[in-house]
Design an enzyme around this catalytic site. Structure first.
Site, PDB file in Angstrom:
ATOM      1  N   ASP A 181       0.870  -1.165   0.000  1.00  0.00           N
ATOM      2  CA  ASP A 181       0.000   0.000   0.000  1.00  0.00           C
ATOM      3  C   ASP A 181       0.915   1.226   0.000  1.00  0.00           C
ATOM      4  OD1 ASP A 181      -2.120   1.680   0.158  1.00  0.00           O
ATOM      5  OD2 ASP A 181      -2.840   0.981   2.118  1.00  0.00           O
TER       6      ASP A 181
ATOM      7  N   ASP B 114      -3.149   7.378  -4.438  1.00  0.00           N
ATOM      8  CA  ASP B 114      -4.408   7.997  -4.860  1.00  0.00           C
ATOM      9  C   ASP B 114      -4.891   8.975  -3.792  1.00  0.00           C
ATOM     10  OD1 ASP B 114      -4.609   5.387  -3.500  1.00  0.00           O
ATOM     11  OD2 ASP B 114      -6.759   5.825  -3.441  1.00  0.00           O
TER      12      ASP B 114
ATOM     13  N   CYS C   3     -18.270 -21.077  18.204  1.00  0.00           N
ATOM     14  CA  CYS C   3     -17.405 -21.253  17.037  1.00  0.00           C
ATOM     15  C   CYS C   3     -16.710 -22.605  17.106  1.00  0.00           C
ATOM     16  CB  CYS C   3     -16.394 -20.120  17.055  1.00  0.00           C
ATOM     17  SG  CYS C   3     -15.109 -20.238  15.826  1.00  0.00           S
TER      18      CYS C   3
ATOM     19  N   CYS D 217     -13.671 -23.165  15.432  1.00  0.00           N
ATOM     20  CA  CYS D 217     -12.292 -23.033  14.950  1.00  0.00           C
ATOM     21  C   CYS D 217     -11.340 -23.660  15.963  1.00  0.00           C
ATOM     22  CB  CYS D 217     -11.949 -21.572  14.674  1.00  0.00           C
ATOM     23  SG  CYS D 217     -11.340 -20.663  16.102  1.00  0.00           S
TER      24      CYS D 217
ATOM     25  N   CYS E  33     -11.294 -21.857  19.339  1.00  0.00           N
ATOM     26  CA  CYS E  33     -12.530 -21.967  20.126  1.00  0.00           C
ATOM     27  C   CYS E  33     -12.872 -23.411  20.470  1.00  0.00           C
ATOM     28  CB  CYS E  33     -13.684 -21.315  19.374  1.00  0.00           C
ATOM     29  SG  CYS E  33     -13.431 -19.549  19.124  1.00  0.00           S
TER      30      CYS E  33
END
Lengths: 647, 647
Positions: free
Chosen positions: B89, B124, B274, B276, B279
């Site tokens: 970036d 930009d 969750c 995952c 978790c």
């Protein structure tokens, strides 16, 4: 056995369930253990998946000489090497699948007791969905007979008495209520596997609700054979506490992966759409290449991770007060489940559900679609708008939906209005229906998140409520272009909007005309210096109410409680406790269910209540944890959390 | 750079994206790497989370003497120790957050090139949502100027040219189209972080669509700053290919856990909802007790697991053709997202989306709520019912919604009807609108799952279509009680329903009157012995069409292609290829985009097409992978998969 409510949402509940092999939290899932072939051992399940309770089949054990001998000698806990609670099934399902089996109803109950099962199951008669009424009647008669006999010989074992009755609501309710009288310990809802296999979720919902209506609310309810997480949230919301899963392994053998939104064949997955440890470690291609045994094992693990995660999601949703959101979200992923939600819209079912619905929640109400407007809490506030709320004027000024709280969003205009006129009642024509301005901070009016454009169904329902609310009133519609209404009919008088607000909330919360009783005298309102919101209310120098910031409702203070106690006759707002409990409450201890003698049937979970003795002397004020039905049936657990007591 | 479509659904796509540091699959997520502080290293991300591409900030590197020196000396890949593609970036976002920063637009592009970034970003000018038109105009003018200059000095680095234009659709489109002319390599949509932070998803959708309308469809599109999975499915469905996440760590520092349905504070979670690895291993209580550093790390991991699982879910949904279902399911969990879906209902947006929508899908269409009826594929079939389908009679017999396929469900009654009358057109008054009986097996009519009760919004839309369809016709409504219609007006003639079916599908699929051309002559229909379904169609002895069982649509055969080629003038149904490609196609090789000269603008993804040379000689038949817009802009990848060629 000990079964007590710790937290709740919808008609669902988080309970502590105690057996001789330890305590567990419900809702919970029991993986089915096949003693002949454990693809994952119960011990490993406990360690990796957080499994707390399992179920195995006593019929399979009894049939196999070696297993039978070992189980009788060392007990079922040794047999499958698990030290937590074990439930055993009786062979009913086998008789459904394979036809008549050679089994004596009492023999199998005795066997379960002999092998040390924590929860044994009667040999009920499986009621298929396509049974005639007569057949269903026979199946419940026979089941009841067996339950009665079994209960006499159960000893220390908890007895699961399965509710049958096919898809006939009255028979289900009757069976449930008759079985409740038997005083079993645990109530499975049976005969539902064919409904789930065919995704007949509307029938399933009817079966659950009619069974629950007949059951003693203090007993654990098990949706027998339900192992797919897709229906867990809805079943819990209707009051189911246990599920059992053989699906995790049955599906795995068939390469089917379970997801909260349904089932997917492994071959149809280009990527594994999941974050579980199995799917985070493997790609779809890798899993497909495993040999059959390993693949089955990995998919079974995935299925267990997903199933237990869904149980955690549900329990978390109950704690947050967002169970209905979870139910609706799941329904949005399956048209048949969405269809089933519509069963809850009947007036009878709304009335049943409303009893269990907490007064307010920790989380804002989120709109998920056209089903949201039918939630019990919205049904309740609409009812109370007509039965409890008293408009302060016949002149209604209607503001359009806007930012929340509305009284802040429209502050400038409202002030101008009230400066000029006062004999008026401002309402917001909101997505939830007409909301009197003075109730704009009360749950769920102030705590709801809606899109700017609502579906037409909600719109129509809300319009009906609006029309009823504004009928025979003088209605003035306000728009943003209109800086100030110029309506000669509106009279000018001095109004105290804070008082209007306090009155309206009191009526909505404590009942019709509560404000007339509570607010007679010299009222002093203390506001938060920081937020300028109402905090405390005094009447004739006595502290009567405190406003809770998070839900815009009142906490009752001793001063207010005394007034309500005097003005509202028993049993209104009361929880009556037995003599034994009086000294404890007088010391500020909570009221436990076994000491509740009676209760106002209009009290709802988390409502403020007056705790009185049998002579109706006011002892304390507290917050109900249970409704009347529950207070009078639960043997364990807290009924009222005491906040203040009279010294 | 090489960017080619491999699979697709909605306006979303699975692409292969190749850089000098390897190929990756899109849609994909780039975790943001802070070179000063890597809480999880890119290497570990690759191993544990399947991270394939990362993004880091060249401005931060350049600002720090030590990092700058090391990056210039060893390159950015060594600096952060990652051998896959790295995007950098430029500091635009920093200038938005911190105001003016000391940076020359070209200097930072040169720096990115010097440190060996795979994708460098122009500096930009960030266009805030609250900009005036004039300010937005300035920001896009300046951005364009810088893009032009930057492009000249980019060397081998791929250049990301960020689209700005605030929330003005015309400016967004203009900026996108001007930037496309610069021939950059990669197109971020910028200035959207404030929209996401404020959940202004409707604005976000407008910004994405207007940008996409202006962009060259063959370039990768990056939704700059989008790191929350909640909006991934919708953004992908609108054609975004990349996301970047600093959210995983930013949120973690704040104890916020990311979920597909939103964000939850750890303190508000009684259980971790969750599956995952984090978790599944920890309880909520355990996680809360971790010290801050460890807690942040575990939550960051959780956030990454969830984010990447969502990417996998999306890619899997694209492969299955169920991306809209996923989008709608997510929207049902957030009212603002649901609101944003309504932006897609405008005619202009429906027309835009329809171009990219595949002709048929692998999975049945599932109803999720009132948004389903607005899907592009339903918009398309409704349009085609009026523009392509020719009713076989003015006498319409309407059957109610029933089991699928309708022709089997109503078989008995239909047979009786056709035995007595034949000058009639049977339609089903279905949830998807009026479905001519002969189209009952065509996608999505035959492959859709709806609840028995549909929302009122869908009902109203469908009723409009029904009214239009039946206008000026003689309508006879059939009900189940009515065994046989007794209508004297219906004439008796001999009808071949198979032929009616073939004609209708041909018209819907290949265009108005296609059946008139195709089915002139002696028609022979060969059916499957097993299923009795139509399989092959011969005309005057030549094989012209084959029916696909899974979507009830035709595969074109050489015989049919020759007829359509002769009867339909160029460019209808054609893909015209350049001279160079002719020998390849004549050998059965697929048509790659760079050899496409022209194309019928009515062809849609997965449509059957005629492949011709520049002199309109018919060479082969195949299946389009891309639409015209895409065929003419993509430099790489398959445009048409050839099935049969003329020897």
């Amino acid at each position: 056995m000990n079964f007590e409510i710790k937290n709740r949402d919808a008609a669902g509940r988080i309970c502590r369930f105690t057996t001789k092999h330890g305590s567990i939290t419900t809702p919970n899932l029991m993986p089915v253990i096949n003693p002949n072939k454990m693809i994952i051992t119960p011990k490993e399940m406990k360690k990796k998946f957080g499994t707390e309770i399992v179920i195995t089949n006593s019929y399979i054990i009894k049939k196999d000489d070696k297993l039978k001998e070992e189980a009788l000698k060392n007990g079922v806990h040794k047999l499958i090497d698990f030290d937590g609670p074990i439930m055993t099934d009786s062979g009913t399902f086998q008789s459904y699948v394979y036809g008549d089996i050679d089994l004596e109803p009492l023999e199998i109950v005795k066997f379960q007791k002999d092998i040390g099962s924590d929860i044994g199951t009667i040999l009920d008669v499986f009621g298929k969905p396509d049974q005639t009424r007569k057949e269903a009647q026979f199946s419940i008669d026979e089941t009841l007979k067996r339950a009665k006999k079994s209960n006499k010989i159960k000893g220390e074992m908890l007895l699961a008495c399965t509710v049958q009755g096919s898809i006939y609501p009255d028979l289900r309710k009757k069976c449930a209520s008759d079985l409740s009288k038997v005083k079993g310990d645990f109530y499975p809802i049976g005969g539902v596997v064919p409904l789930m296999e065919n995704q007949k979720y509307s029938d399933l919902v009817n079966v659950i609700i009619s069974s629950k209506k007949g059951l003693n609310p203090s007993k654990p309810v098990h949706l027998f054979g339900a192992g797919h997480p897709l229906i867990f949230p809805l079943a819990v919301a209707l009051g189911c506490d246990f599920f059992d899963s053989s699906a995790y392994v049955k599906y795995a053998k068939d390469d089917r992966m379970i997801f909260p939104w349904g089932t997917e064949k492994l071959e149809d997955l280009s990527e594994l759409p999941c974050s579980c440890p199995v799917c985070s470690r493997l790609t779809s291609e890798e899993l497909k290449k495993f040999d059959e045994k390993d693949r089955t094992l990995e998919i079974a693990k995935h299925n267990l991770y997903i199933s237990f995660a869904e149980i955690k999601k549900i329990r978390n949703a109950i704690s947050q007060g967002s169970l209905w959101e979870l139910v609706e979200r799941r329904a949005n992923s399956n048209p048949y489940l969405l269809e089933a939600l519509k069963v809850l819209r009947s007036k009878e079912n709304k009335i049943w559900l409303e009893q269990f619905e907490p007064i307010s929640k920790n989380k804002a109400l989120f709109y998920t679609g056209s089903q949201t407007i039918h939630r019990p809490i919205i049904y309740r506030v609409h009812n109370r708008l007509f039965s409890r709320y008293k408009p302060s004027s016949k002149n209604i000024v209607v503001f359009p939906e806007g930012g929340k709280p509305y009284s802040t969003y429209y502050k400038k205009y409202i002030k101008e209005l009230f400066n000029k006129y006062s004999d008026l009642n401002i309402i917001i024509d909101s997505f939830l229906g007409p909301i009197p301005l003075e109730l704009d901070e009360m749950y769920p009016f102030g705590q709801s998140v809606y899109p700017y454009m609502v579906d037409k169904e909600s719109e129509e329902l809300v319009t009906k409520i609006y029309d009823k609310f504004t009928k025979n009133k003088n209605v003035f519609c306000w728009t943003k272009n209109q800086q100030l209404l110029d309506i000669e009919e509106l009279k000018v008088k001095n109004v105290n909007f804070d008082l209007v607000r306090i009155s309206a909330i009191s009526d909505m919360q404590f009942g019709k005309s509560a404000s007339n009783k509570l607010l007679r005298g010299d009222i002093k309102i203390v506001k938060s210096k920081k937020t300028q919101k109402i905090r405390n209310i005094y009447c004739n120098g006595k502290h009567i109410l405190s406003m809770r910031a998070h839900d815009g409702m009142f906490t009752l203070k001793i001063g207010g409680a005394k007034i309500l106690h005097e003005e509202f006759k028993s049993p209104l707002l009361r929880v009556v406790i037995t003599k034994d409990a009086v000294p404890f409450v007088k010391n500020g201890k909570s009221v436990f269910t076994k000491f509740v003698k009676d209760c106002d049937s209009n009290l709802r979970p988390y409502d403020e209540c007056l705790v009185v003795d049998e002579q109706d002397n006011l002892l304390a004020i507290g917050r109900c944890i249970l409704n009347k039905l529950e207070m009078l049936s639960f043997e364990y657990g807290m009924a009222v959390k005491i906040r203040e007591y009279i010294k």
